[in-house]
Design an enzyme around this catalytic site. Structure first.
Site, short mmCIF file in Angstrom:
data_model
loop_
_atom_site.label_atom_id
_atom_site.label_comp_id
_atom_site.label_asym_id
_atom_site.label_seq_id
_atom_site.Cartn_x
_atom_site.Cartn_y
_atom_site.Cartn_z
N HIS A 1 21.93 42.70 -37.57
CA HIS A 1 22.34 41.50 -37.61
C HIS A 1 23.94 41.53 -36.91
O HIS A 1 24.38 42.62 -37.19
CB HIS A 1 22.39 40.99 -38.84
CG HIS A 1 22.96 39.55 -39.25
ND1 HIS A 1 22.70 38.52 -38.17
CD2 HIS A 1 23.87 38.83 -40.16
CE1 HIS A 1 23.32 37.49 -38.74
NE2 HIS A 1 23.96 37.54 -39.81
N GLU B 1 19.30 30.10 -42.01
CA GLU B 1 19.38 30.27 -43.40
C GLU B 1 19.88 29.25 -44.04
O GLU B 1 19.52 28.87 -45.18
CB GLU B 1 20.23 31.27 -43.66
CG GLU B 1 19.80 32.80 -43.08
CD GLU B 1 20.80 33.82 -43.08
OE1 GLU B 1 20.21 35.18 -42.91
OE2 GLU B 1 22.01 33.84 -43.36
#
Length: 335
Positions: free
Chosen positions: A108, A195
């Site tokens: 990430h 998200e």
């Protein structure tokens, strides 16, 4: 047109005589470390000395060292720790172990994109990001399949970063399904947006609000739970398997007509504006600053919000109803 890379495009030979240290042994760490090892690569795991994961990693057949020693021993250092602790661990235990020509790897881009970690110019920095939770990364690999993934190059000091990223993705099993190239910026910003707006933030707020509306209108909480939360999995599974088209085809005409006519009234222009505001906060670094500060203050706000979430009526009634469905826990714990 997007290029998709497969096994034939990657050569594990680029890791000959190299040691890969996977820092962390959580969801992604345990899966990627084991897959890389099973692909024939030399893998060690870096953990804090009293980590509860130490015995687990050793039982899985991996050599375990404290983080600082693993960093010194490795040529390729993959940091799979939580975003909020990566920077602290990097500067305290990893940075001094880096040598010219080494590689730093992430799954990430948060800490690189928002400059929480600023690597030296003489090391490669690339990303390998499976688009799946760790347990599926591991399970599909053992089934001689794989999950799709992303690669990205932030820094190519050796001229070999791209080949290494592809080989790393192959070792994890992602090139079996297909790998797409992106950038650290694109992966980070789209991941955070998904998200916050859809996958985690948007859907949970939608569930809680729709549950509250039904209960406030006098319907039984148990009925509200089934209709606003429990059955969501049925719909998501259909979308996951065949897109929106399969979902609309599979539900009743009543559900299709009602969904298509009412849905845009719920997620409307005001919702779109809120999404755009969320994206701007991600792009300009405002969210990152807020999140980093939250980590520095012992996650006080997050802890309070977690408590409020646990106490929400949809969770209270949900625990009671889920106890009637013991098969749910066995599904969650599948490896």
């Amino acid at each position: 047109m997007v290029q998709i890379y497969y096994d034939r495009d990657a050569d594990l030979g680029v890791f000959n005589s190299k040691t890969i240290a996977v820092m962390g042994y959580g969801s992604q760490g345990h899966a990627q470390a084991q897959n890389l090892c099973d692909s024939g690569l030399n893998v060690i795991v870096g953990l804090r000395e009293k980590s509860t994961r130490w015995a687990q990693a050793e039982n899985d057949g991996l050599k375990v060292m404290i983080v600082a020693d693993a960093a010194k021993a490795a040529d390729v250092i993959q940091i799979l720790l939580p975003d909020e602790v990566q920077s602290k661990v990097y500067y305290a235990e990893i940075e001094q172990g880096l040598e010219t020509g080494n590689a730093l790897v992430f799954s990430h881009g948060f800490n690189i994109h928002y400059n929480q970690i600023v690597p030296p110019k003489d090391v490669d920095v690339y990303m390998v990001a499976p688009k799946s939770p760790g347990h599926l990364v591991r399970r599909t690999y053992k089934e001689n399949a794989g999950v799709p993934g992303l690669i990205a190059i932030f820094q190519d000091a050796t001229g070999k970063a791209h080949n290494m990223a592809l080989a790393h993705a192959k070792g994890v099993g992602c090139t079996r399904a297909g790998v797409i190239e992106t950038t650290f910026r694109e992966e980070t910003e789209t991941d955070l947006f998904g998200e916050q707006v859809d996958l985690c933030g948007g859907v949970t707020s939608l569930i809680k609000t729709s549950f509250e509306v039904l209960v406030e209108a006098g319907y039984q909480p148990e009925m509200a739970y089934f209709e606003t939360l429990h059955e969501l999995k049925l719909i998501v599974d259909l979308i996951h398997e065949g897109g929106l088209e399969k979902m609309w085809y599979s539900v009743s005409n009543t559900a299709e007509y009602g969904g298509l006519t009412v849905g845009p009234k719920i997620i409307n222009e005001q919702s779109r504006e809120a999404m755009c505001d969320a994206l701007k906060r991600i792009q300009n670094g405002e969210f990152a600053r807020e999140f980093v500060f939250e980590g520095q203050t012992n996650k006080a706000v997050l802890t309070a919000m977690e408590r409020q979430e646990r106490e929400h009526p949809v969770e209270v009634v949900g625990k009671k109803l889920r106890a009637m469905m013991p098969w749910l826990n066995s599904e969650l714990n599948e490896e």
